[in-house]
Design an enzyme around this catalytic site. Structure first.
Site, short mmCIF file in Angstrom:
data_model
loop_
_atom_site.label_atom_id
_atom_site.label_comp_id
_atom_site.label_asym_id
_atom_site.label_seq_id
_atom_site.Cartn_x
_atom_site.Cartn_y
_atom_site.Cartn_z
N CYS A 114 -5.39 17.12 -13.46
CA CYS A 114 -5.57 15.69 -13.16
C CYS A 114 -6.78 15.09 -13.85
CB CYS A 114 -5.68 15.48 -11.66
SG CYS A 114 -4.26 16.10 -10.77
N HIS A 253 -9.64 9.41 -9.75
CA HIS A 253 -8.29 9.99 -9.68
C HIS A 253 -7.76 9.82 -8.26
CE1 HIS A 253 -4.97 12.62 -9.60
NE2 HIS A 253 -5.60 13.59 -8.96
N ASN A 283 -0.13 10.88 -5.79
CA ASN A 283 -0.96 11.51 -6.82
C ASN A 283 -0.14 11.61 -8.10
OD1 ASN A 283 -2.30 13.32 -8.48
ND2 ASN A 283 -2.93 14.66 -6.81
N1 ACO Z 1 4.12 16.98 7.40
C1 ACO Z 1 3.80 17.49 8.59
N2 ACO Z 1 3.03 18.57 8.75
C2 ACO Z 1 2.53 19.15 7.64
C3 ACO Z 1 2.82 18.68 6.35
C4 ACO Z 1 3.65 17.53 6.27
N3 ACO Z 1 3.98 16.98 5.07
N4 ACO Z 1 2.19 19.44 5.45
C5 ACO Z 1 1.52 20.40 6.12
N5 ACO Z 1 1.74 20.22 7.45
C6 ACO Z 1 1.21 20.99 8.56
C7 ACO Z 1 0.85 22.39 8.15
O1 ACO Z 1 2.01 23.23 8.20
C8 ACO Z 1 -0.17 22.77 9.19
O2 ACO Z 1 0.50 23.13 10.36
P1 ACO Z 1 -0.07 24.37 11.23
O3 ACO Z 1 -1.45 23.96 11.64
O4 ACO Z 1 0.92 24.44 12.33
O5 ACO Z 1 -0.05 25.53 10.30
C9 ACO Z 1 -0.89 21.46 9.45
O6 ACO Z 1 -0.02 20.41 8.98
C10 ACO Z 1 -2.23 21.34 8.77
O7 ACO Z 1 -2.06 21.73 7.41
P2 ACO Z 1 -3.26 21.72 6.41
O8 ACO Z 1 -2.77 22.13 5.04
O9 ACO Z 1 -4.40 22.45 6.99
O10 ACO Z 1 -3.57 20.17 6.43
P3 ACO Z 1 -4.82 19.42 5.87
O11 ACO Z 1 -5.43 18.64 6.94
O12 ACO Z 1 -5.68 20.33 5.06
O13 ACO Z 1 -4.16 18.39 4.89
C11 ACO Z 1 -3.66 18.10 2.57
C12 ACO Z 1 -3.35 18.86 3.82
C13 ACO Z 1 -3.33 16.63 2.77
C14 ACO Z 1 -2.81 18.64 1.44
C15 ACO Z 1 -5.14 18.25 2.25
O14 ACO Z 1 -5.52 19.59 2.24
C16 ACO Z 1 -5.50 17.65 0.94
O15 ACO Z 1 -5.45 16.46 0.80
N6 ACO Z 1 -5.88 18.48 -0.04
C17 ACO Z 1 -6.18 18.01 -1.35
C18 ACO Z 1 -4.92 17.97 -2.06
C19 ACO Z 1 -4.98 17.25 -3.29
O16 ACO Z 1 -5.30 16.10 -3.32
N7 ACO Z 1 -4.60 17.93 -4.35
C20 ACO Z 1 -4.53 17.42 -5.58
C21 ACO Z 1 -5.90 17.17 -6.15
S1 ACO Z 1 -6.06 17.72 -7.71
C22 ACO Z 1 -4.81 17.11 -8.46
O17 ACO Z 1 -4.60 15.93 -8.36
C23 ACO Z 1 -3.92 17.98 -9.22
#
Ligand code: ACO
Length: 328
Positions: A114, A253, A283
C-alpha cells in the site's frame, strides 16, 4: 537542483458498489461490526472484464480531462504501483503505456504494498530532479477484489478496487519538499499473498489450501501502522525543517479509520486536517492516496501554497511519506 512536483492528477473507481448490507449476505458479518472496527460502509468492485490496467487507463483519462495540456507522447517514464498487476509479467505499466500511446515512455511496476504510490512518487521526483526524466506518470492501480478470499470475513470486508494517476514534472515553486521511505521485511508474513510466486508456484495443493488469496494478521498490521504513519509524517516535516503547525493536510493511505484517528491523535492533528474517504472505497492499497487527494482538491481542501503529507504503510512491511507544497 530543480524541483519536481505533481502537475496533474486523476482518479477512477469502478461503478459497482458493494455495501456492507450486501456483504452481510455473503459472509457471517454485520454492517455494525464493519463500521465500528473499520469505518468502511461500501467499496467499489471492478467489472469481470476490468483488470488493474483498465482502471489505470481510466484514471489517466480523468487526468487528461482535468489537465487538457497532458501529452502522453511527452512522457519519459510510467511507474505503476500495484499489488494486483494484470499478470506477473509483462508489467501493468507497459500495458498502460501502449493503451495511452505513450510511445516514448519507459515503463515498469513498483511493488511496495500500500506504500507503492509514495515509493513511485519518490522515484519519479528523483528522476525529474536529476534531469533523467522530464515527465513521469505515476499510477496506483488495484483490483484487490481478485485476491481477497470471499470466504474470509476477517479480510474480505476491508478491501476495494480503484486507481489514481499523477503527472510528476519540474515545477517553478513548491513541489516535493522531502520524502521518507522505509521497509521492515521481518513483518513480511503479516500481510502477504503466499502462492503464485517462485516460493510456492501454483499447484493443486496451493489451490486447495486457498494460498492464492491475501492473508493478513490484522492486529499486527494495526500495531505497525499507527506509529509508522505518525513517525513518517513527523520525519517528512523535520527533513524539510518544518513541524506539525506547518502542515495543512494529511492525506494518508485509507486502510481503516481507527488507524487514521489513532495516528492523528498521536500527532495532535485535528481530524479536519486529515483526509478520510475510506467509508466509500475501503482499502484500495496503492490507489487510496490519489483517490483521497483528488477528492480533497475537488473539495478545495488543498490550495496553492499549502503543505500536505501523503503517507502510506502496508505490505513489506513498508512505509513512506511525501511532503509536498501545492502549487496550483
Ligand atoms: N465480521 C464480524 N466479526 C468478525 C469479522 C467480521 N467481518 N472479522 C473478524 N471478526 C471477529 C473475529 O473472528 C474475532 O472473533 P473472536 O474474538 O470470536 O475470535 C473478533 O471479530 C475480533 O477479531 P480481531 O481480528 O481481533 O478484530 P480487530 O478488532 O483486531 O479488528 C481489523 C480487525 C479491523 C482487521 C483490525 O485488526 C485492523 O484494522 N487491522 C489493520 C488492517 C489493515 O488496515 N490492513 C491493511 C493495512 S496495510 C494495507 O493497506 C495493505
Amino acid at each position: 537542483m530543480r524541483r519536481a512536483g505533481i502537475a496533474a492528477l486523476g482518479a477512477y473507481a469502478p461503478a459497482h458498489i458493494l455495501s456492507n448490507a450486501a456483504l452481510e449476505r455473503l459472509v457471517d458479518t454485520t454492517d455494525q461490526w464493519i463500521t465500528s472496527r473499520t469505518g468502511i460502509k461500501e467499496r467499489r468492485i471492478a467489472a469481470s472484464d476490468e483488470a488493474s490496467s483498465d482502471l489505470a487507463v481510466q484514471a489517466v483519462r480523468d487526468l487528461a480531462r482535468r489537465f487538457p495540456q497532458f501529452d502522453p507522447g511527452a512522457l519519459d517514464l510510467i511507474l505503476c504501483a500495484t499489488a494486483t498487476p494484470d499478470t506477473l509479467f509483462p508489467a501493468t505499466a507497459s500495458l498502460v503505456q501502449h493503451r495511452v500511446s505513450a510511445t516514448r515512455a519507459a515503463a515498469c511496476d513498483i511493488g511496495a504494498g500500500c506504500t507503492g504510490f509514495v515509493y513511485a512518487l519518490a522515484l519519479a521526483s528523483g528522476m525529474v530532479q536529476a534531469g533523467s526524466a522530464q515527465q513521469v506518470l505515476v499510477l496506483g492501480a488495484e483490483t484487490l477484489s481478485r485476491i481477497v478470499d470471499w470466504q474470509d470475513r476477517a479480510t474480505c470486508v476491508l478491501f476495494g478496487d480503484g486507481a489514481g494517476a499523477a503527472l510528476v514534472a519540474p515545477v517553478e515553486r513548491g513541489g516535493f519538499l522531502s520524502f521518507v521511505l522505509g521497509s521492515d521485511g521481518s513483518g513480511a508474513s503479516d500481510l502477504c499473498l503466499p502462492a503464485g510466486g517462485s516460493r510456492q508456484p501454483a499447484s493443486p495443493h496451493t489451490l486447495q489450501e486457498r494460498l492464492h488469496y491475501l492473508r493478513m494478521n490484522g492486529r499486527e498490521v494495526f500495531k505497525f501502522a499507527v506509529p509508522a504513519l505518525e513517525q513518517s509524517t513527523r520525519q517528512a516535516l523535520s527533513h524539510a525543517g518544518l513541524a506539525l503547525p506547518d502542515l495543512d493536510l494529511l492525506v494518508p493511505h485509507q486502510a481503516n479509520v481507527r488507524i487514521l484517528q489513532a495516528a492523528a491523535d498521536r500527532l495532535g492533528l485535528p481530524m479536519e486536517r486529515v483526509v478520510v474517504n475510506v467509508e466509500r472505497y475501503g482499502n484500495t492499497s496503492s490507489a487510496s492516496i490519489p483517490l483521497a487527494l483528488v477528492e480533497a482538491l475537488d473539495q478545495g481542501r488543498l490550495k496553492s501554497g499549502q503543505r500536505a503529507v501523503l503517507a502510506g504503510f502496508g505490505a513489506g512491511l513498508t512505509w513512506g511519506a511525501a511532503l509536498v507544497e501545492w502549487s496550483w
